[in-house]
Design an enzyme around this catalytic site. Structure first.
Site, PDB file in Angstrom:
ATOM      1  N   LYS A 131      23.549  -3.671   6.909  1.00 48.43           N
ATOM      2  CA  LYS A 131      25.055  -4.507   7.104  1.00 48.43           C
ATOM      3  C   LYS A 131      24.723  -5.977   7.548  1.00 48.43           C
ATOM      4  CE  LYS A 131      26.634  -0.451   9.258  1.00 48.43           C
ATOM      5  NZ  LYS A 131      27.081   0.363  10.793  1.00 48.43           N
ATOM      6  N   ARG A 144       6.746  -1.127  11.412  1.00 50.81           N
ATOM      7  CA  ARG A 144       6.024  -1.232  10.154  1.00 50.81           C
ATOM      8  C   ARG A 144       6.836  -2.174   9.400  1.00 50.81           C
ATOM      9  NH1 ARG A 144       2.660   2.647   6.374  1.00 50.81           N
ATOM     10  NH2 ARG A 144       1.116   2.019   7.682  1.00 50.81           N
TER      11      ARG A 144
HETATM   12  C1  NCD Z   1      -2.629   2.143   4.591  1.00 52.06           C
HETATM   13  C2  NCD Z   1      -1.427   1.042   4.641  1.00 52.06           C
HETATM   14  O1  NCD Z   1      -0.354   1.377   4.992  1.00 52.06           O
HETATM   15  O2  NCD Z   1      -1.869  -0.153   4.820  1.00 52.06           O
HETATM   16  N1  NCD Z   1      -2.431   3.470   5.017  1.00 52.06           N
HETATM   17  C3  NCD Z   1      -2.435   3.708   6.552  1.00 52.06           C
HETATM   18  O3  NCD Z   1      -1.689   3.230   7.137  1.00 52.06           O
HETATM   19  N2  NCD Z   1      -3.158   4.884   6.784  1.00 52.06           N
HETATM   20  C4  NCD Z   1      -3.095   1.935   3.446  1.00 52.06           C
HETATM   21  C5  NCD Z   1      -2.508   2.009   1.883  1.00 52.06           C
HETATM   22  O4  NCD Z   1      -1.182   1.990   1.932  1.00 52.06           O
HETATM   23  O5  NCD Z   1      -3.297   1.781   0.947  1.00 52.06           O
END
Ligand code: NCD
Length: 301
Positions: free
Chosen positions: A83, A104
């Site tokens: 939004k 993340r």
């Molecule tokens: C990795 C990432 O997200 O960086 N995975 C993880 O967190 N275990 C590796 C990847 O995505 O290749």
């Protein structure tokens, strides 16, 4: 580490790394005993704006095993960010609901930005092609289980997409604290390790040599990070650059550990999984005690 954010692997001192390893061992024992009530009344906010299986679920499992609770947002299309809400506002709000945030993001540096606005500790669960410090700690924990890290010479080879592979960026920094570690980076030239993460005495290769296969103590394999390539033709050219099969593993030292942050695509054949060198599923399991240790540390419990 009370109230600290965990944003980059460069922030840890050797003493802190040792403390996290010790605390993770304690957490592993606690898990065997069925978990703990250390975080009763505490909430983890998990904000994942990129796909994740292991990182998000092991963070959530870690908080649940500590007796705490979890609120999570996993798809930006269901978030107020669609939004027009800026991430800074989201963080302020979630920081008012939760005691600690695991995040993340799609862009390098965004976890740091989130930390700037957050009233509670922020744990970087991967910021684009930047870093993935909590993964580096569970990687370190896994290596320390199988090798006398810092006490004996150790050859560690990183193989795969070293430009966009954020777990490599973080683990390479963590390993710098331990004596006797020789690091090699093996990748096609177009996705080689960025200068900011390497040291002058590291070895750089563009082919997987016999020496790397037969002499390494730890081989850390990564997936080609398809989603981060600007040029799909370039991805097509490198996507099959390294494929580990049982014949190759046969040439490795018997005590060699093959690690991979997972998910894998085609870079390690499934026939390798049952071989004693394959440590990547155990590595993924270690995400739980290590993240329990981190949550407990930053919450000061
Ligand atoms: C990795 C990432 O997200 O960086 N995975 C993880 O967190 N275990 C590796 C990847 O995505 O290749």
């Amino acid at each position: 580490m009370d109230k600290q954010h965990i944003l980059s692997a460069t922030q840890f001192s050797r003493t802190e790394l040792e403390l996290i390893l010790d605390r993770s061992r304690e957490m592993e024992a606690i898990l065997l005993g069925g978990g703990s009530k250390m975080c009763v009344g505490k909430i983890l906010g998990a904000l994942f704006y990129e796909p994740s299986t292991r990182t998000r679920l092991s963070f959530e499992t870690a908080m649940l095993r500590l007796g705490g609770e979890v609120i999570s947002e996993t798809d930006v299309t269901f978030s107020s960010q669609t939004k027009g809400e800026v991430m800074e506002d989201t963080i302020r709000i979630v920081g008012g609901y939760a005691d600690v945030i695991a995040i993340r993001t799609k862009t390098k540096g965004e976890a740091k930005l989130a930390a700037h606005y957050s009233p509670v500790p922020v744990l970087n669960g991967g910021d684009g092609a930047g870093e993935h410090p909590t993964q580096a700690l569970l990687d370190l924990y896994t290596i320390a289980k199988h090798h006398r890290i810092g006490e004996e010479p150790l050859k560690v080879a990183f193989v795969g997409d070293l430009k966009y592979g954020r777990t490599v960026h973080s683990l390479a920094q963590v390993l710098r604290h331990f004596e006797g570690i020789e690091v090699s980076f093996v990748s096609p030239e177009v996705i080689q390790i960025p200068a900011e993460y390497r040291k002058t005495d590291d070895q750089i290769f563009h082919e997987l040599s016999d020496e790397v296969i037969t002499e390494s103590d730890v081989i850390y394999v990564t997936r080609m990070q398809k989603e981060r390539f600007d040029d799909m033709e370039q991805f097509q050219e490198v996507k099959n650059a390294f494929i580990f099969d049982a014949e190759m593993v046969d040439r490795m030292k018997p005590g060699c550990s093959i690690l991979h942050p997972l998910p894998r695509v085609n870079e390690i054949r499934q026939e390798v999984d049952a071989l004693p060198q394959a440590k990547y599923f155990e590595q993924a399991q270690n995400g739980v005690p290590v993240r329990m240790a981190l949550i407990a540390e930053v919450l000061g419990v």
